[in-house]
Design a protein around this motif. Structure first.
Motif, mmCIF file in Angstrom:
data_model
loop_
_atom_site.group_PDB
_atom_site.id
_atom_site.type_symbol
_atom_site.label_atom_id
_atom_site.label_comp_id
_atom_site.label_asym_id
_atom_site.label_seq_id
_atom_site.Cartn_x
_atom_site.Cartn_y
_atom_site.Cartn_z
ATOM 1 N N HIS A 57 0.809 -1.211 0.000
ATOM 2 C CA HIS A 57 0.000 0.000 0.000
ATOM 3 C C HIS A 57 0.844 1.263 0.000
ATOM 4 O O HIS A 57 0.307 2.354 0.136
ATOM 5 C CB HIS A 57 -0.938 0.011 1.206
ATOM 6 N N GLY A 58 2.154 1.104 -0.122
ATOM 7 C CA GLY A 58 3.000 2.295 -0.169
ATOM 8 C C GLY A 58 4.116 2.225 0.861
ATOM 9 O O GLY A 58 4.511 1.137 1.306
ATOM 10 N N MET A 59 4.628 3.397 1.219
ATOM 11 C CA MET A 59 5.736 3.497 2.169
ATOM 12 C C MET A 59 5.238 4.142 3.462
ATOM 13 O O MET A 59 4.494 5.120 3.430
ATOM 14 C CB MET A 59 6.877 4.299 1.550
ATOM 15 N N HIS A 60 5.689 3.590 4.587
ATOM 16 C CA HIS A 60 5.179 4.009 5.893
ATOM 17 C C HIS A 60 6.341 4.443 6.775
ATOM 18 O O HIS A 60 7.329 3.711 6.926
ATOM 19 C CB HIS A 60 4.444 2.861 6.586
ATOM 20 N N GLU A 61 6.196 5.624 7.360
ATOM 21 C CA GLU A 61 7.127 6.065 8.398
ATOM 22 C C GLU A 61 6.583 5.580 9.737
ATOM 23 O O GLU A 61 5.439 5.858 10.087
ATOM 24 C CB GLU A 61 7.245 7.589 8.408
ATOM 25 N N LEU A 113 4.356 2.750 -5.950
ATOM 26 C CA LEU A 113 4.123 2.744 -4.504
ATOM 27 C C LEU A 113 4.287 4.141 -3.914
ATOM 28 O O LEU A 113 3.519 4.557 -3.038
ATOM 29 C CB LEU A 113 5.102 1.785 -3.820
ATOM 30 N N ALA A 114 5.291 4.866 -4.407
ATOM 31 C CA ALA A 114 5.524 6.218 -3.891
ATOM 32 C C ALA A 114 4.332 7.116 -4.179
ATOM 33 O O ALA A 114 3.969 7.978 -3.358
ATOM 34 C CB ALA A 114 6.792 6.789 -4.517
ATOM 35 N N ARG A 115 3.681 6.931 -5.312
ATOM 36 C CA ARG A 115 2.532 7.776 -5.640
ATOM 37 C C ARG A 115 1.328 7.470 -4.767
ATOM 38 O O ARG A 115 0.452 8.325 -4.589
ATOM 39 C CB ARG A 115 2.171 7.597 -7.115
ATOM 40 N N GLN A 116 1.263 6.269 -4.227
ATOM 41 C CA GLN A 116 0.157 5.966 -3.303
ATOM 42 C C GLN A 116 0.280 6.813 -2.046
ATOM 43 O O GLN A 116 -0.720 7.152 -1.423
ATOM 44 C CB GLN A 116 0.167 4.479 -2.943
ATOM 45 N N HIS A 122 6.738 14.680 1.914
ATOM 46 C CA HIS A 122 8.112 14.304 1.604
ATOM 47 C C HIS A 122 8.490 13.042 2.368
ATOM 48 O O HIS A 122 8.333 12.966 3.582
ATOM 49 C CB HIS A 122 9.078 15.435 1.986
ATOM 50 N N ILE A 123 8.945 12.058 1.604
ATOM 51 C CA ILE A 123 9.511 10.847 2.199
ATOM 52 C C ILE A 123 10.855 10.618 1.520
ATOM 53 O O ILE A 123 10.970 10.699 0.297
ATOM 54 C CB ILE A 123 8.600 9.632 1.988
#
Length: 850
Positions: free
Chosen positions: A66-70, A131-134, A142-143
């Motif tokens: 679902h993408g990237m998570h901090e 993934l980044a666009r999700q 910003h990630i």
């Protein structure tokens, strides 16, 4: 809808969920980290750690589907805690590095991309940025970029999966003890001594032993280039020759040693790839493509049979790859197909002596045959004319390239190690998919092959009923002698005098007359024979132009109109130039041209070169005088043209499925009829007789392929297949024309190849079953091959080995269920008694070999 406290409590086990928070106007995206959730590794969810170690530096990034998570992440710092990267692995998060990891990807994500890359050929770059666009489709948040880390994880994940599936985790010596090619997926239908063919196979007679031959195909792919980026030191291969690519250091060392060796030029006029090897542009490229060795019958890459090319198809590259691939086999019969085999096989064994000793094979005690993959090649290199090869085209690599070419764009930008390992993984996936569908593939092949064998057998029998038995016996003896010894006369060819040969004879005759001072040419550049030859060629051009104009579109484009008008103008100019020279040799035609062009007509009518009257000697009335020499030249040329046209008409029998064949057949028929009409006219002038027996009128009903007789079983042959050179002095000595003999050879060869194919497929089915059972037993031996201090780890090792063994046995059961009716089908279709010694068997329980 939950309150913040409930959200945090319910997401202790789901720290990567996305959260939307109502801000009194709309749902605004938030994160569990912003709400105060901290992930604790090394303990059960909710269990307290008394010595937590927060992740140092930047925020920890976890990538999932679902993408990237901090996230806020604490590692366990207890005395019994595992090293940090193992804590991440236990959570099914794969770390980007083993030291101080700050990025990880979920196992689910990596497996998702892993399968997606095989099926859709999506690149890691495209997948990562989707993934980044999700996370950030508006570009407002910003990630930190983790693309490089993602590439490292994918690279290592591919490598570990290959080690995993090859059972390297069960070896007490570990992954470092992996040997060359051990990670490759092997073809279970190929002959593997000790695994799926009898122990005493070498002692079998040739009648049986030929079925244990290895079929390999060689080819190169120049789309799989690699730019000169990175290096082996910065981006090493993790597989290091353990799968399909050869070990790079030894390969490059050999190429460097042979860099100064001069390659023999190709003498083959139909394939110039060898001579052009050094002319291919390699600017900015570290590799111009790859060479590969495949299993020719089952379309699978062979162990250590792939390597980079530097410039074209060089022998030194392909030699190394072939002998490297053959190290995995100990069979003594090998059939090698290559599109330049006719050139490549020359001095092969001499070149082998310059290779490393480990690559040498004892070829003197082996049977190695070479074939070309192109059609219409010399019979010496044709699968169709060679016994003990079944029905095979040798084009396996070409089919394989169509699948792998879709990753060429992404692998072109990779470093050497990443590219090799990525391609290795794709080759392995292709092989595995081929193994999974072997049941359906071989079932479809045996079904088609049995039908073709029956049909070709009946066609051969029907054809032989129209031929004298003594001739058949003679031809069969000649074919068998040629098959055993290629130096014997080849019975498959037709000796014939062609138009080209007659042109040469006339040219040589005129040269002799010129030398003797008896030449009667009236033009410095155009001799009498050249005049007639050019006239016949112009007549053929007129016919082609007329046909093309008749088949032209009703609404042609401007470009098509331009092309057609250019042809019309060019042909008219040629006709005018030819007519001016013709008047020197045939003054009478000037009167005909003058009559046909009334004053002013030629300036007002459009050009119609297709209707221009040539007034060749055969078109003149018998009462009109014409030079006998010109008429004789035309007789010779027209006679051979008629024979050539007749051969062209007959040759269309094997091209029934080729687009446009009907038009070519009709053109050949028209050419024959024009030539015969010319012979009729010239025969009166030159007192020729008897020729019309061998060249009778050609009716539309006569123009039917030999295949009609084979398929429909009419039992009759058109006269175009019968002998046209009848011995008039003895009517009982009529014999079948050479083309009938050649057709019999072709039909006989087809019937033999299909018969061999049935035997080969039944043998391959048996080998597949035996190989998979051997593999299941091999996995069973891995159950307790490695001792572990951890009971859980030992249980995991045993469970995986049992699962893999069961997978092999499940494939066996599936294939046997698919093939259970094959023996009866083969016996019933080919009328083989079930109780005969040659009864085909699929479900036999053969011995497993160590």
């Amino acid at each position: 809808m939950f309150c913040q406290e409930c959200v945090l409590q319910s997401h202790t086990n789901n720290p990567l969920h996305r959260i939307d928070m109502w801000n009194n106007l709309f749902f605004q995206r938030s994160t569990l980290k912003q709400m105060g959730l901290c992930v604790q590794l090394g303990h059960e969810p909710g269990e307290r750690c008394y010595n937590p170690h927060p992740s140092a530096g930047d925020d920890f990034i976890v990538i999932d589907v679902h993408g990237m998570h901090e996230i806020a992440l604490d590692f366990c710092g207890c005395a019994s805690a595992q090293i940090r990267y193992k804590q991440l692995l236990c959570a099914q998060w794969y770390p980007a590095t083993t030291s101080d990891p700050r990025t990880a990807a979920t196992f689910t994500l990596l497996e998702h991309f892993y399968i997606l890359s095989f099926e859709s050929k999506v690149s890691a770059y495209e997948f990562y940025h989707s993934l980044a666009r999700q996370n950030n489709n508006a570009g407002l948040s910003h990630i930190r970029d983790r693309y490089s880390a993602f590439m490292r994880m994918i690279h290592k994940w591919r490598h570990l999966r290959q080690l995993h599936r090859a059972g390297r985790g069960h070896d007490p010596a570990g992954a470092k003890a992996t040997t060359a090619g051990e990670l490759a997926v092997q073809c279970p239908a190929c002959p593997h001594p000790g695994k799926n063919i009898p122990q005493d196979w070498q002692n079998e007679p040739l009648l049986v032993r030929w079925k244990y031959a290895l079929f390999i195909a060689i080819d190169a792919n120049f789309r799989l280039k690699r730019k000169a980026v990175s290096s082996d030191n910065r981006d090493p291969s993790l597989n290091s020759g353990w799968a399909y690519f050869v070990e790079e250091a030894a390969y490059k060392s050999y190429l460097a040693d042979q860099a100064g060796a001069k390659q023999d030029c190709s003498t083959c006029v139909s394939h110039n790839a060898v001579n052009m090897a050094d002319t291919k542009s390699s600017h900015g490229l570290a590799a111009t493509g790859v060479g590969a060795v495949d299993c020719a019958r089952h379309d699978m890459k062979l162990v250590n049979g792939v390597g980079d090319l530097q410039k074209g198809k060089k022998y030194i590259n392909m030699d190394y790859l072939v002998f490297s691939a053959l190290l995995a086999f100990t069979v003594t019969m090998i059939n090698i197909s290559y599109d330049i085999a006719c050139q490549w096989h020359k001095k092969l064994w001499t070149r082998m002596e310059a290779m490393p000793p480990r690559l040498h094979i004892s070829h003197t005690s082996m049977t190695v045959r070479f074939f070309r993959t192109l059609t219409n090649v010399n019979e010496k290199f044709s699968f169709n004319w060679s016994k003990h090869v079944g029905r095979i085209d040798g084009e396996a690599p070409e089919r394989r390239w169509s699948n792998i070419n879709r990753v060429a764009t992404s692998t072109k930008e990779m470093g050497p190690g990443s590219r090799h390992d990525t391609l290795d993984d794709h080759f392995g996936d292709w092989n595995w998919k081929k193994v999974m569908v072997l049941g359906q593939t071989l079932l479809r092949k045996i079904s088609d092959t049995v039908k073709w064998k029956k049909e070709h057998g009946e066609g051969l029998a029907e054809l032989e009923r129209t031929i004298q038995p003594t001739l058949i016996l003679q031809w069969r003896t000649e074919v068998e002698a040629w098959e055993e010894d290629g130096s014997q006369p080849n019975p498959n060819g037709i000796p014939a005098i062609t138009q080209a040969a007659v042109h040469l004879q006339l040219a040589e005759l005129e040269a002799h007359e010129l030398q003797a001072g008896t030449n009667v040419s009236l033009h410095t550049d155009i001799s009498p024979s050249r005049l007639i030859t050019t006239g016949i060629d112009l007549q053929d051009q007129q016919q082609r132009l007329k046909t093309d104009m008749a088949n032209a579109s009703l609404h042609p484009m401007d470009k098509q109109k331009t092309t057609m008008q250019t042809r019309v103008t060019a042909l008219q100019r040629q006709l005018d130039a030819w007519a001016r020279v013709q008047e020197l040799y045939m003054p009478i035609v000037s009167q005909f041209h003058q009559r046909s062009s009334e004053a002013g007509v030629m300036n007002t009518m459009p050009l119609k070169p297709e209707s221009f009257k040539l007034w060749l000697p055969s078109e003149l009335q018998p009462t009109v005088s014409c030079d006998k020499k010109l008429a004789a030249h035309k007789w010779d040329l027209r006679h051979t043209q008629a024979l050539d046209a007749l051969n062209e008409v007959a040759s269309t029998r094997a091209q029934a499925l080729i687009e446009g064949v009907e038009m070519r057949k009709r053109a050949s028929v028209d050419k024959y009829r024009r030539a015969r009409n010319a012979l009729l006219a010239l025969g009166y002038q030159l007192d020729k007789s008897g020729w019309d027996i061998s060249l009778p009128p050609l009716l539309d009903s006569d123009v039917r392929p030999m295949g009609d007789m084979e398929r429909q079983g009419t039992g009759t042959i058109s006269w175009i297949w019968l002998d046209s050179h009848v011995d008039n002095s003895s009517s009982e000595n009529e014999r079948v024309q050479d083309c009938v003999r050649v057709e019999w050879c072709k039909v006989c060869a087809c019937a033999n190849r299909w018969s061999e194919e049935v035997e080969l497929l039944l043998e391959e089915m048996r080998r597949v079953i035996v190989f998979l059972k051997w593999q299941a037993e091999w996995w069973g031996g891995k159950h307790s091959s490695r001792a572990s201090e951890s009971a859980a780890e030992q249980e995991g090792l045993a469970a995986y080995a049992c699962r893999q063994a069961m997978l092999c046995l499940s494939l066996v059961a599936s294939f046997q269920a698919l093939w259970k009716d094959v023996p009866k089908f083969v016996s019933a279709t080919l009328e083989i008694p079930l109780d005969s010694e040659d009864e085909p068997t699929i479900d036999a329980q053969p011995q497993l070999y160590n």
